[in-house]
Design a protein around this motif. Structure first.
Motif, PDB file in Angstrom:
ATOM      1  N   GLU A  34      16.506  16.805  -7.680  1.00 11.09           N
ATOM      2  CA  GLU A  34      15.983  16.528  -9.016  1.00 11.09           C
ATOM      3  C   GLU A  34      15.448  15.099  -9.051  1.00 11.09           C
ATOM      4  N   ASP A  35      14.206  14.950  -8.686  1.00 12.87           N
ATOM      5  CA  ASP A  35      13.476  13.683  -8.756  1.00 12.87           C
ATOM      6  C   ASP A  35      13.889  12.624  -7.729  1.00 12.87           C
ATOM      7  N   ILE A  36      14.945  12.845  -6.933  1.00 15.71           N
ATOM      8  CA  ILE A  36      15.403  11.751  -6.076  1.00 15.71           C
ATOM      9  C   ILE A  36      14.419  11.435  -4.959  1.00 15.71           C
ATOM     10  N   ALA A  37      13.574  12.414  -4.581  1.00 19.75           N
ATOM     11  CA  ALA A  37      12.595  12.157  -3.526  1.00 19.75           C
ATOM     12  C   ALA A  37      11.570  11.108  -3.957  1.00 19.75           C
ATOM     13  N   THR A  38      11.423  10.926  -5.279  1.00 18.34           N
ATOM     14  CA  THR A  38      10.460   9.948  -5.782  1.00 18.34           C
ATOM     15  C   THR A  38      11.143   8.717  -6.363  1.00 18.34           C
ATOM     16  N   THR A  39      12.441   8.578  -6.113  1.00 17.55           N
ATOM     17  CA  THR A  39      13.206   7.455  -6.648  1.00 17.55           C
ATOM     18  C   THR A  39      13.719   6.624  -5.477  1.00 17.55           C
ATOM     19  N   PRO A  40      13.197   5.411  -5.257  1.00 20.59           N
ATOM     20  CA  PRO A  40      13.531   4.663  -4.037  1.00 20.59           C
ATOM     21  C   PRO A  40      15.028   4.485  -3.795  1.00 20.59           C
ATOM     22  N   ALA A  81      23.233  16.343   8.721  1.00 27.33           N
ATOM     23  CA  ALA A  81      22.841  17.684   9.151  1.00 27.33           C
ATOM     24  C   ALA A  81      22.363  17.678  10.601  1.00 27.33           C
ATOM     25  N   ARG A  82      21.504  16.722  10.946  1.00 20.70           N
ATOM     26  CA  ARG A  82      20.988  16.639  12.322  1.00 20.70           C
ATOM     27  C   ARG A  82      22.111  16.419  13.323  1.00 20.70           C
ATOM     28  N   ALA A  83      23.087  15.587  12.950  1.00 19.33           N
ATOM     29  CA  ALA A  83      24.194  15.292  13.867  1.00 19.33           C
ATOM     30  C   ALA A  83      24.988  16.540  14.209  1.00 19.33           C
ATOM     31  N   ARG A  84      24.891  17.548  13.352  1.00 21.21           N
ATOM     32  CA  ARG A  84      25.641  18.785  13.612  1.00 21.21           C
ATOM     33  C   ARG A  84      24.721  19.961  13.940  1.00 21.21           C
ATOM     34  N   GLY A  85      23.465  19.615  14.285  1.00 24.28           N
ATOM     35  CA  GLY A  85      22.553  20.638  14.764  1.00 24.28           C
ATOM     36  C   GLY A  85      21.868  21.458  13.692  1.00 24.28           C
ATOM     37  N   TYR A  86      21.841  20.974  12.450  1.00 23.19           N
ATOM     38  CA  TYR A  86      21.198  21.691  11.345  1.00 23.19           C
ATOM     39  C   TYR A  86      19.911  20.983  10.941  1.00 23.19           C
ATOM     40  N   THR A  87      19.016  21.746  10.341  1.00 21.44           N
ATOM     41  CA  THR A  87      17.766  21.221   9.807  1.00 21.44           C
ATOM     42  C   THR A  87      17.800  21.321   8.288  1.00 21.44           C
ATOM     43  N   LEU A  88      17.340  20.255   7.644  1.00 21.31           N
ATOM     44  CA  LEU A  88      17.373  20.189   6.181  1.00 21.31           C
ATOM     45  C   LEU A  88      15.986  20.498   5.617  1.00 21.31           C
ATOM     46  N   MET A  89      15.933  21.433   4.678  1.00 20.40           N
ATOM     47  CA  MET A  89      14.698  21.793   3.997  1.00 20.40           C
ATOM     48  C   MET A  89      14.800  21.325   2.548  1.00 20.40           C
ATOM     49  N   VAL A  90      13.856  20.492   2.094  1.00 21.58           N
ATOM     50  CA  VAL A  90      13.947  19.845   0.783  1.00 21.58           C
ATOM     51  C   VAL A  90      12.891  20.389  -0.169  1.00 21.58           C
ATOM     52  N   ILE A  91      13.325  20.702  -1.388  1.00 20.77           N
ATOM     53  CA  ILE A  91      12.411  21.020  -2.478  1.00 20.77           C
ATOM     54  C   ILE A  91      12.678  20.021  -3.589  1.00 20.77           C
ATOM     55  N   ASN A  92      11.648  19.299  -3.995  1.00 19.49           N
ATOM     56  CA  ASN A  92      11.809  18.337  -5.087  1.00 19.49           C
ATOM     57  C   ASN A  92      11.412  18.999  -6.400  1.00 19.49           C
ATOM     58  N   ILE A 138      23.231  25.309   0.294  1.00 16.51           N
ATOM     59  CA  ILE A 138      22.322  24.488  -0.507  1.00 16.51           C
ATOM     60  C   ILE A 138      23.050  23.276  -1.081  1.00 16.51           C
ATOM     61  N   LEU A 139      22.407  22.125  -0.984  1.00 16.10           N
ATOM     62  CA  LEU A 139      22.826  20.916  -1.690  1.00 16.10           C
ATOM     63  C   LEU A 139      21.965  20.803  -2.949  1.00 16.10           C
ATOM     64  N   TYR A 140      22.600  20.472  -4.068  1.00 15.70           N
ATOM     65  CA  TYR A 140      21.854  20.284  -5.316  1.00 15.70           C
ATOM     66  C   TYR A 140      22.107  18.852  -5.764  1.00 15.70           C
ATOM     67  N   ALA A 141      21.071  18.010  -5.694  1.00 13.70           N
ATOM     68  CA  ALA A 141      21.250  16.572  -5.909  1.00 13.70           C
ATOM     69  C   ALA A 141      20.439  16.092  -7.103  1.00 13.70           C
ATOM     70  N   THR A 142      21.024  15.183  -7.877  1.00 16.35           N
ATOM     71  CA  THR A 142      20.337  14.602  -9.028  1.00 16.35           C
ATOM     72  C   THR A 142      20.131  13.104  -8.817  1.00 16.35           C
ATOM     73  N   MET A 143      19.185  12.518  -9.562  1.00 14.27           N
ATOM     74  CA  MET A 143      18.814  11.126  -9.326  1.00 14.27           C
ATOM     75  C   MET A 143      19.788  10.143  -9.951  1.00 14.27           C
ATOM     76  N   TYR A 144      20.628  10.591 -10.855  1.00 11.09           N
ATOM     77  CA  TYR A 144      21.697   9.741 -11.386  1.00 11.09           C
ATOM     78  C   TYR A 144      22.875  10.630 -11.754  1.00 11.09           C
ATOM     79  N   HIS A 145      24.037  10.054 -11.849  1.00  9.27           N
ATOM     80  CA  HIS A 145      25.284  10.791 -12.095  1.00  9.27           C
ATOM     81  C   HIS A 145      25.208  11.475 -13.454  1.00  9.27           C
ATOM     82  N   ARG A 146      25.214  12.794 -13.426  1.00 12.02           N
ATOM     83  CA  ARG A 146      25.098  13.525 -14.674  1.00 12.02           C
ATOM     84  C   ARG A 146      25.772  14.883 -14.584  1.00 12.02           C
TER      85      ARG A 146
END
Length: 346
Positions: free
Chosen positions: A72-78, A91-102, A127-135
């Motif tokens: 949720e918007d974090i890809a555009t939030t530095p 993910a890479r360290a354990r042999g997985y590939t991460l696919m991101v949808i913003n 799936i990881l579900y991430a937000t740009m601030y604690h909410r």
């Protein structure tokens, strides 16, 4: 019959740990492995004939080695973008590939559900579900179709394992820093939004003062919008009141930037006349104020890495999917000391 060569065999032949082998063979960018060790690992892998066949692994385990991340918007939030880096590295360290949808935090429920569905159609293992601030969020109903972990968020409905910053503890760290410098008159500039960070940081501020023998309930608090203008307005109100504080704890670094401006207009020098501590460690702000802003860092990278590791544990069966953590996991918010704190004049 030829023995199946595994990663442990490569580690034994190269004289390194399994983790090191995983880092080298998966080209983990952040791994601190010397060129000599990398050559040794690759040579051992070639000699033993080790090369993980992703398709064969997927057929045997019914896993694809793909994780999804709805952002949720974090890809555009530095400053929040470190969540992506932490999750991808883990993910890479354990042999997985991460696919991101913003997705946009303002998008409707149907849009967020469609984003999750797009990942499910690609057969991600979790799936990881991430937000740009604690909410607090209404998680898409289809999120529970695979193992899922919330990052920087908690769910109002179905319980999901989640990881968030320790807002209360971070505020305590900020106030303790000011107390340790000798301040007994400390004010707080807070946010007006009703979100977990607003409540947690206020409680941490007051209770830390109480534990120090001061009256946290009587300490001056002013609230405003969580930007530089809000910080400026709130700081002027506090600093022009009766018996003004010698130190300010600010809800975030943007509000602290506004407090710097208010202090300058009132003829106060930082930190000689006024000490200031922020929150977030937005480096573009905190490191470039003069003096540099002492602040408390949000553990964005660590939250992303923790969430990815926990999700993989669930996918691989070392953590049962139904064993969701009833309360969010709190990660420490460390102090980043710069030049904005000093002993009070009086």
């Amino acid at each position: 019959m030829r023995k199946n060569i595994g990663i442990k065999d490569v580690a034994l032949a190269a004289g390194v740990s399994v983790t090191t082998v995983s880092h080298v063979l998966n080209d983990v960018a952040y791994a601190r492995v010397s060129a000599e060790t990398r050559d040794k690992v690759r040579s051992a892998a070639v000699q033993l004939g080790y090369g993980p066949n992703r398709l064969a692994q997927a057929l045997r385990s019914r896993r694809t080695g793909m994780l999804g991340l709805v952002s949720e918007d974090i890809a555009t939030t530095p400053h929040a973008g470190s969540i992506l880096l932490g999750a991808d590295d883990a993910a890479r360290a354990r042999g997985y590939t991460l696919m991101v949808i913003n997705t946009s935090g303002s998008a409707g429920p149907a849009s967020r559900e469609a984003d999750v569905e797009a990942l499910l159609e690609r057969q991600v293992d979790g799936i990881l579900y991430a937000t740009m601030y604690h909410r607090t969020v209404d998680a898409p109903p289809n999120l529970g179709k695979v193992p899922a972990v919330l990052v920087d968020a908690v769910s109002t409905g179905e319980p999901f394992t989640s990881v968030v910053p320790d807002e209360y503890g971070g505020a305590g760290t900020a106030v303790e820093t000011l107390l340790a410098a000798g301040h007994v008159r400390v004010g707080f500039i807070n946010n007006t939004e009703d979100v977990p960070s607003t409540r947690g940081r206020l409680r941490g501020f007051r209770e830390t003062l109480n534990r120090a023998g001061l009256d946290g309930g009587a300490a001056p608090v002013q609230s405003a919008s969580s930007d530089a203008q809000g910080g400026y307005d709130a700081a002027r109100r506090i600093l022009q009141g009766g018996n003004p504080p010698s130190a300010l704890f600010c809800y975030n670094d943007r509000m602290a930037m506004g407090a710097y401006r208010a202090a300058a207009e009132l003829g106060l020098s930082i930190p000689a006349d006024l000490s200031v501590v922020g929150f977030d460690d937005q480096e573009l702000i905190a490191a470039n104020l003069h003096p540099g802003l002492t602040t408390v860092a949000l553990p964005h990278y660590e939250m992303g890495a923790w969430a990815a590791d926990r999700l993989i544990d669930t996918v691989e069966g070392t953590q049962l999917p139904e064993a969701a953590v009833p309360e969010p996991v709190l990660l420490n918010c460390p102090l980043v000391a710069r030049g904005s704190v000093a002993a009070p004049r009086i």
